[in-house]
Design a protein around this motif. Sequence first.
Motif, PDB file in Angstrom:
ATOM      1  N   GLU A  85       0.822  -1.220   0.000  1.00 59.94           N
ATOM      2  CA  GLU A  85       0.000   0.000   0.000  1.00 59.94           C
ATOM      3  C   GLU A  85       0.850   1.261   0.000  1.00 59.94           C
ATOM      4  O   GLU A  85       0.515   2.238  -0.679  1.00 59.94           O
ATOM      5  CB  GLU A  85      -0.934   0.035   1.220  1.00 59.94           C
ATOM      6  N   ASP A  86       1.938   1.259   0.747  1.00 58.07           N
ATOM      7  CA  ASP A  86       2.802   2.442   0.807  1.00 58.07           C
ATOM      8  C   ASP A  86       3.380   2.775  -0.566  1.00 58.07           C
ATOM      9  O   ASP A  86       3.426   3.940  -0.969  1.00 58.07           O
ATOM     10  CB  ASP A  86       3.948   2.227   1.796  1.00 58.07           C
ATOM     11  N   TYR A  87       3.826   1.763  -1.277  1.00 54.88           N
ATOM     12  CA  TYR A  87       4.438   1.980  -2.588  1.00 54.88           C
ATOM     13  C   TYR A  87       3.405   2.428  -3.625  1.00 54.88           C
ATOM     14  O   TYR A  87       3.659   3.344  -4.402  1.00 54.88           O
ATOM     15  CB  TYR A  87       5.184   0.714  -3.045  1.00 54.88           C
ATOM     16  N   ILE A  88       2.244   1.791  -3.620  1.00 57.28           N
ATOM     17  CA  ILE A  88       1.202   2.169  -4.577  1.00 57.28           C
ATOM     18  C   ILE A  88       0.705   3.582  -4.292  1.00 57.28           C
ATOM     19  O   ILE A  88       0.578   4.409  -5.204  1.00 57.28           O
ATOM     20  CB  ILE A  88       0.031   1.165  -4.553  1.00 57.28           C
ATOM     21  N   LYS A  89       0.451   3.893  -3.031  1.00 57.38           N
ATOM     22  CA  LYS A  89      -0.036   5.227  -2.669  1.00 57.38           C
ATOM     23  C   LYS A  89       0.980   6.296  -3.052  1.00 57.38           C
ATOM     24  O   LYS A  89       0.621   7.311  -3.647  1.00 57.38           O
ATOM     25  CB  LYS A  89      -0.347   5.299  -1.180  1.00 57.38           C
ATOM     26  N   SER A  90       2.239   6.083  -2.759  1.00 61.90           N
ATOM     27  CA  SER A  90       3.270   7.061  -3.093  1.00 61.90           C
ATOM     28  C   SER A  90       3.423   7.211  -4.602  1.00 61.90           C
ATOM     29  O   SER A  90       3.592   8.327  -5.111  1.00 61.90           O
ATOM     30  CB  SER A  90       4.605   6.658  -2.461  1.00 61.90           C
ATOM     31  N   PHE A  91       3.342   6.099  -5.321  1.00 61.05           N
ATOM     32  CA  PHE A  91       3.449   6.161  -6.789  1.00 61.05           C
ATOM     33  C   PHE A  91       2.280   6.967  -7.369  1.00 61.05           C
ATOM     34  O   PHE A  91       2.487   7.840  -8.218  1.00 61.05           O
ATOM     35  CB  PHE A  91       3.473   4.745  -7.381  1.00 61.05           C
TER      36      PHE A  91
END
Length: 168
Positions: A85-91
């Motif tokens: 979730e952190d990576y998708i949200k930041s992307f």
Amino acid sequence: MNHSIVKKAKLILEDIRYGLDLAKNWDEDNFDYFYKYFSHTDIEVRKYSLLVFAAGIGNWLSGSATIFVPYLNDSFTPGKRYIFEDYIKSFIDNKQKVQADFPAIYNDIMITLLELEKQKKFDSIVQITNIDVINNLQKLLNDTDKKTLKYHSYNNVLKEAGLNTMFE
């Protein structure tokens, strides 16, 4: 700090000259919260952080490694984890800047995310992943004009990253 982030990323990405799915050094010593650097002011830090993300999803797609875990996965102990979730949200939050500054890397990430969706790889985590993140990812994938994506453009990713291509 910036030097450390890039150094860790380079260790993870050691063999990417032949493909992002060949990143292999996911050792705990190389761990960092790379998603936090998708909007960093240092372009090298941003670039290598994005390449780590691209490599992580590339590994997932090829089946060579699955580094991402969802927040709610209680089979993993807290600590050094790549939280999906952190990576998708930041992307998604940094989409325009990533696309403007690193169009080839952005292109590669989008193609990989679309292929992960097509192969139903997200199905294994959708029930234990934050629904807002899944919905935002689905919206991003649905809104992407697939005709503008350039397939078989990995050498462009390497050139954009300032790395030798496999033909050099």
